[in-house]
Design a protein around this motif. Structure first.
Motif, PDB file in Angstrom:
ATOM      1  N   PHE A 184       4.293   1.984  -8.651  1.00 18.11           N
ATOM      2  CA  PHE A 184       3.373   0.889  -8.940  1.00 18.11           C
ATOM      3  C   PHE A 184       4.094  -0.413  -9.288  1.00 18.11           C
ATOM      4  O   PHE A 184       3.658  -1.494  -8.879  1.00 18.11           O
ATOM      5  N   ALA A 239      -2.422  -0.353  -8.064  1.00 20.32           N
ATOM      6  CA  ALA A 239      -1.123  -0.401  -8.740  1.00 20.32           C
ATOM      7  C   ALA A 239      -1.248  -1.146 -10.071  1.00 20.32           C
ATOM      8  O   ALA A 239      -0.706  -0.712 -11.100  1.00 20.32           O
ATOM      9  N   THR A 273       2.145   1.880  -3.474  1.00 14.77           N
ATOM     10  CA  THR A 273       1.043   2.363  -4.314  1.00 14.77           C
ATOM     11  C   THR A 273       0.748   3.827  -4.034  1.00 14.77           C
ATOM     12  O   THR A 273       0.583   4.628  -4.958  1.00 14.77           O
ATOM     13  N   SER A 314       0.827  -1.214   0.000  1.00 19.96           N
ATOM     14  CA  SER A 314       0.000   0.000   0.000  1.00 19.96           C
ATOM     15  C   SER A 314       0.857   1.258   0.000  1.00 19.96           C
ATOM     16  O   SER A 314       0.511   2.252  -0.651  1.00 19.96           O
ATOM     17  N   ALA A 343       5.207  -1.979  -6.112  1.00 19.17           N
ATOM     18  CA  ALA A 343       4.085  -2.585  -5.375  1.00 19.17           C
ATOM     19  C   ALA A 343       3.754  -3.963  -5.931  1.00 19.17           C
ATOM     20  O   ALA A 343       3.539  -4.927  -5.179  1.00 19.17           O
TER      21      ALA A 343
END
Length: 636
Positions: free
Chosen positions: A245, A273, A240, A237, A248
């Motif tokens: 992204f 993401a 993200t 999290s 993640a």
């Protein structure tokens, strides 16, 4: 004892009037513990005083607990109760300390009460005293008081308690004292593989992320001996939230390789993401995982999946999933309407908006944002004005800067630059750089230099150090042929060390994200990619294609301009897709900037000559290229 003002008479259960605490405590305690109303509680308190039951320490403690930490708490009332207790036990001291530590107005009053406790011979603080005190100091950023209380806790032997340590670590991280927090974690007596030790590390990782020290957070995460599912979820999290992204998704992969089963929170955390990366294959795997493991696809997870399908280019699957979801929450509707807007399906977005109203669901401002975006992408100016006014008049929603941004973008795209500028000048709030960027971009396209010059001045004032703003200004002046102004902008960028955000595109093949930049030579298959690009350009030239290099706003010769546009990142990504996938398979490409005019025409022809459906999501919308046409109908 205190007898406060009487309140309206309520029907109370029968209570014994005996002064014997032993016989009356149980029923009184039971009634207090089931009490739901503060007015009801005040009458119970009055009866407890009248009957003498208040002298029972258990009853007195329960009275204090309700006044101090129930949902209807009254700290002033609670403090008066506490002050009149002849010999409060440590439970009561901890109760009043906790009550103030959770207060928004006076959390540090908990420390003042703690000082009173220290001046008493009995009782002594226990391990339940300190977590609330550290929480109070954290809420008020009172680091010095927190350090002193830390010393007290150590002297009294509570430094081995996991609950005390985690709250102390949270204090240090929230106050930005990461070195102190790190030392605390390193020197803790908690077992390296214990749940409590994992919690301690999670707090420290969260602290690093709050300060933007993501590499430190990842290093600590990798060093952990034991990672709970909460540890993995936190890292996913945080990546993200910070716009990292790919990282993640990488953590999500490693989590499964390590044999840790994702849970509901993991899926909700990783889907945004996946959405931003356009990794449809991975998104489908997440959806399938939820079904196989009986993870409930409720309105929250369902909305995240609808959003993922929409942003990954499969709006058909987004609609299909939406139809199977509960629809009481406007978030579910906004996910679909926003997705339809992104794909340029304005009439469908409006259709679902009306369905939402008919279902009795009140639209949120986010829903209206989707509708306005849809109108903007389709050039539905009159309809956009109607929905903007409807949001304010029918639903009493106050427009946010994003709603004004949609309206300005919509008017600007349609060439109504003077009307757009008038709206900006009459907004109920100060315009931001996003609004002026939309205005300035349209001025270059629609040849409105007067409006553009005014927008440029405002843009420089609002974002004097933003790279994308300076590039936009440079391009605007170049389109006017004002090379002196272009030189000034670029000189300013050099002095301020402002870097241009490079064009970047990525494509997922076999579950792996492949990233490409303009004139990129870093990929292992660069030679094959460039051969494919040359083949594509040759085939298109045979069909009469002539590159449009008017978007290259530099003083260089035509041949150099043609070479530059050929190696735009989305073309490289498509070339890689053609050599890496089976004939006929659709290609899905994500780009961080807006698709230029030449790339748009190029990809239309590529879709026809190679028999591929090419789906490109740029900064503002989707383009579905198929058989020589684009879904945007050349309005973007």
């Amino acid at each position: 004892m205190l007898l406060l003002a009487s309140s309206p008479t309520l029907t109370l259960p029968s209570l014994s009037t005996s002064s014997s605490s032993s016989s009356s405590s149980p029923p009184t305690l039971l009634v207090l513990r089931n009490c739901k109303s503060f007015n009801y509680f005040r009458q119970l308190h009055a009866i407890a005083i009248k009957t003498g039951q208040i002298t029972d320490p258990l009853v007195a403690a329960e009275v204090l607990r309700f006044a101090a930490i129930s949902s209807g708490r009254d700290l002033s009332y609670a403090l008066k109760i506490f002050d009149e207790m002849p010999e409060p036990n440590i439970f009561s001291w901890n109760t009043i300390i906790r009550a103030f530590s959770e207060s928004d107005e006076t959390p540090l009053h908990a420390v003042h009460i703690y000082i009173r406790l220290l001046h008493n011979d009995l009782p002594k603080p226990n391990q339940y005293s300190y977590p609330s005190l550290f929480k109070a100091c954290a809420r008020d950023s009172a680091i010095e008081e927190g350090r002193q209380i830390h010393c007290h806790a150590m002297k009294l032997g509570f430094f081995k308690d996991g609950f005390v340590l985690t709250n102390l670590a949270r204090l240090y991280t929230l106050c930005g004292r990461m070195e102190d927090a790190r030392k605390l974690v390193k020197r803790s007596f908690l077992q390296p593989g214990s749940e409590a030790n994992a919690v301690l590390h999670n707090i420290l990782i969260d602290g690093y992320c709050r300060l933007g020290m993501i590499s430190n957070a990842r290093q600590l995460f990798d060093e952990m001996n034991f990672k709970s599912v909460i540890s993995w979820n936190g890292m996913i999290s945080r990546y993200t939230e910070m716009g990292l992204f790919k990282e993640a998704v990488d953590v999500f992969y490693v989590m499964q390789v390590d044999g840790v089963s994702p849970n509901y929170v993991t899926l909700v955390g990783v889907l945004p993401a996946i959405s931003r990366l356009g990794a449809l294959g991975l998104g489908k795997l997440v959806h399938s995982y939820a079904a196989k493991n009986e993870i409930e696809v409720d309105d929250v997870l369902g909305s995240a999946l609808v959003d993922m399908y929409g942003k990954c280019g499969s709006i058909e699957e987004a609609i299909h999933l939406f139809e199977a979801l509960p629809k009481e929450n406007p978030v579910t509707w906004s996910s679909l309407i926003g997705g339809l807007a992104l794909h340029g399906q304005a009439h469908d977005a409006i259709h679902y908006f009306h369905m939402m109203e008919q279902a009795g669901v009140i639209p949120s401002d986010v829903v209206f944002l989707g509708v306005l975006n849809a109108c903007s992408h389709a050039g539905l100016v009159d309809e956009g004005k109607v929905y903007f006014n409807r949001m304010v008049t029918n639903y009493g929603l106050k427009p946010r800067i994003e709603h004004y941004g949609c309206m300005v973008d919509m008017l600007s795209r349609a060439g109504l630059l003077e009307e757009a500028e008038e709206l900006v000048n009459n907004m109920s709030m100060k315009p931001d750089d996003v609004i002026y960027k939309a205005l300035l971009s349209a001025c270059r396209i629609h040849d409105k230099p007067e409006v553009g010059v005014r927008a440029a001045k405002h843009l420089l004032q609002l974002a004097p150090a933003a790279g994308d703003c300076h590039v936009l200004l440079s391009n605007f002046y170049a389109s006017l042929g004002d090379w002196e102004a272009v030189a000034e902008v670029r000189l300013r960028m050099k002095k301020l060390d402002i870097r241009k955000n490079p064009g970047c595109s990525w494509i997922a093949v076999d579950g792996r994200i492949n990233e490409f930049f303009v004139e990129d030579y870093s990929h292992p298959r660069t030679r094959e990619i460039h051969l494919m690009l040359e083949e594509m350009a040759g085939k298109l030239n045979e069909e009469g294609y002539v590159s449009d290099n008017t978007g290259v706003l530099l003083k260089i010769d035509e041949e150099e301009k043609d070479s530059m546009v050929l190696y735009h990142s989305e073309k490289i990504a498509v070339a890689f897709g053609l050599i890496s996938t089976k004939p006929g398979m659709p290609l899905r490409v994500i780009k961080n900037l807006r698709v230029c005019g030449d790339c748009h025409e190029f990809l239309k022809l590529v879709s026809k000559l190679y028999g591929r459906r090419i789906i490109v999501r740029d900064r503002s919308r989707f383009h579905h290229f198929e058989n020589g046409c684009c879904s945007c109908k050349d309005y973007w």
